[in-house]
Scaffold this active site. Sequence first.
Site, PDB file in Angstrom:
ATOM      1  N   TYR A  63       0.830  -1.214   0.000  1.00 22.04           N
ATOM      2  CA  TYR A  63       0.000   0.000   0.000  1.00 22.04           C
ATOM      3  C   TYR A  63       0.863   1.262   0.000  1.00 22.04           C
ATOM      4  O   TYR A  63       0.424   2.341   0.400  1.00 22.04           O
ATOM      5  CB  TYR A  63      -0.948  -0.010   1.217  1.00 22.04           C
ATOM      6  CG  TYR A  63      -1.889  -1.176   1.156  1.00 22.04           C
ATOM      7  CD1 TYR A  63      -3.051  -1.116   0.401  1.00 22.04           C
ATOM      8  CD2 TYR A  63      -1.589  -2.383   1.813  1.00 22.04           C
ATOM      9  CE1 TYR A  63      -3.897  -2.206   0.292  1.00 22.04           C
ATOM     10  CE2 TYR A  63      -2.426  -3.482   1.710  1.00 22.04           C
ATOM     11  CZ  TYR A  63      -3.583  -3.383   0.950  1.00 22.04           C
ATOM     12  OH  TYR A  63      -4.424  -4.458   0.831  1.00 22.04           O
ATOM     13  N   SER A  64       2.089   1.132  -0.457  1.00 16.85           N
ATOM     14  CA  SER A  64       3.089   2.184  -0.316  1.00 16.85           C
ATOM     15  C   SER A  64       2.786   3.445  -1.129  1.00 16.85           C
ATOM     16  O   SER A  64       2.675   3.400  -2.366  1.00 16.85           O
ATOM     17  CB  SER A  64       4.441   1.613  -0.758  1.00 16.85           C
ATOM     18  OG  SER A  64       5.375   2.641  -0.972  1.00 16.85           O
TER      19      SER A  64
END
Length: 308
Positions: A63-64
Site C-alpha cells: 500500500y506504499s
Amino acid sequence: MPLSRLQPIGSFLGLHDSISLDLLREDELHPLVSGNKFRKLKYNVQAALQGSYPGILTFGGAYSNHLVATAAACAEARIKSIGIVRGEEVARLWKGNPTLSTAAGLGMELHFVSREVYASKRGNVWADWKSLLGLDSSKDYLVLPEGGTNELAIQGCAEILEDCDDYDVVVAAVGTGGTLAGLIRGSSPQQHIIGISALPESGMSDLIRTFTKRTNWEIRYDYHGGRYASITPDLVQFMNTFYQQSGIPLDPVYTAKMLWGLKELFNSGQLSSDQRVLAIHTGGLQGIAGMNQKLEKKQWPRILDPSE
Ligand SMILES: *Cc1c(COP(=O)(O)O)cnc(C)c1O
C-alpha cells in the site's frame, strides 16, 4: 508565502478560538506524487536525468505511497521505474490492490519478493537486484531506499518550510523520519519541530541524526495505535468528521494520526494558544482506497474517499 496553501483548522478539531493552528496543504502539490513524496523525489529524479540513468528502482509494501509517487514521477520524467514489493503472497492478489494497480498503470515494473529477501536486500545496490531478479538492463538504475529517504530527499523536504518562519512549532507525521529531518534542516533556530510517529520507535531518531546535528525537535510515539497502518472505527470517524467539516481529506496511515495526536497535545496543555503552530499535510490520499478494502472485510464504516 510558502508554495502550498495554508488553512486554519483549529475549529475543525474542536479547539478553542484562541488557538493558532494552520495546515500546510502539501497534499495539493501534485495529484499522484503527493506531499512529502513530491519533495523527496524532486532532486532524485533530477539526479536520475542528469546521470542518464534509465530509471529508478525502489522498494515498498503493498500500500506504499512511495511506490505510486515514484511511478508517477518517473512517468512524468519519461524514465523507467521498478518497484520491489514486500511479500511474495502479494503477487497473487495485486490486481485488486488499488496502490499497486495505480503504480503498474503508470508503467512501474513490479517484482514481488519474500519478506526475508526484502529485509536482507533493501537498500542494497543495483547489481545485487539485477542478478537476483534477472533484470534486463545494460545500464544501472538509480536505487532509492524504502520510503525514498536519502540526502537528496532531505534537501527537497527542507524546502517545505520556506517562508514559514512566523510559526513557533511545526508538526508532521513520521515514517522513516526523512521528512522530519528535512523539516528540521529547513527550520529556523527558534522553531520547534514535533514528529508524530505512524509506528513504534524503530530507529528513526538515529536516522534523523545522521542527516542533521540540530536538536530543536522531538518525536512522539503515543498516537500510532499499536502498529503501522492500524485502524479503528474511532479513527475513521475522526477522519470523516474532519473531512465533512473542513473539506480536507486525510490519509489513514499518517496525517489522520498526526492530527489526532496534535489535538491531544493541545487538549492536554502540551501545546497552547501562546504558540503559533503549523501542521504539515504530507498527502498519502491514494492509501484511502486500500484501507477501505480492509474496512469492508471487517464490515466497519468506510473512510469518505474524495476520489470517488
Ligand atoms: C511516506 C509518508 C510519510 C512519512 O515520511 P517519512 O519521510 O518516511 O518519515 C508521512 N506522510 C505521508 C502521507 C507519507 O506518505
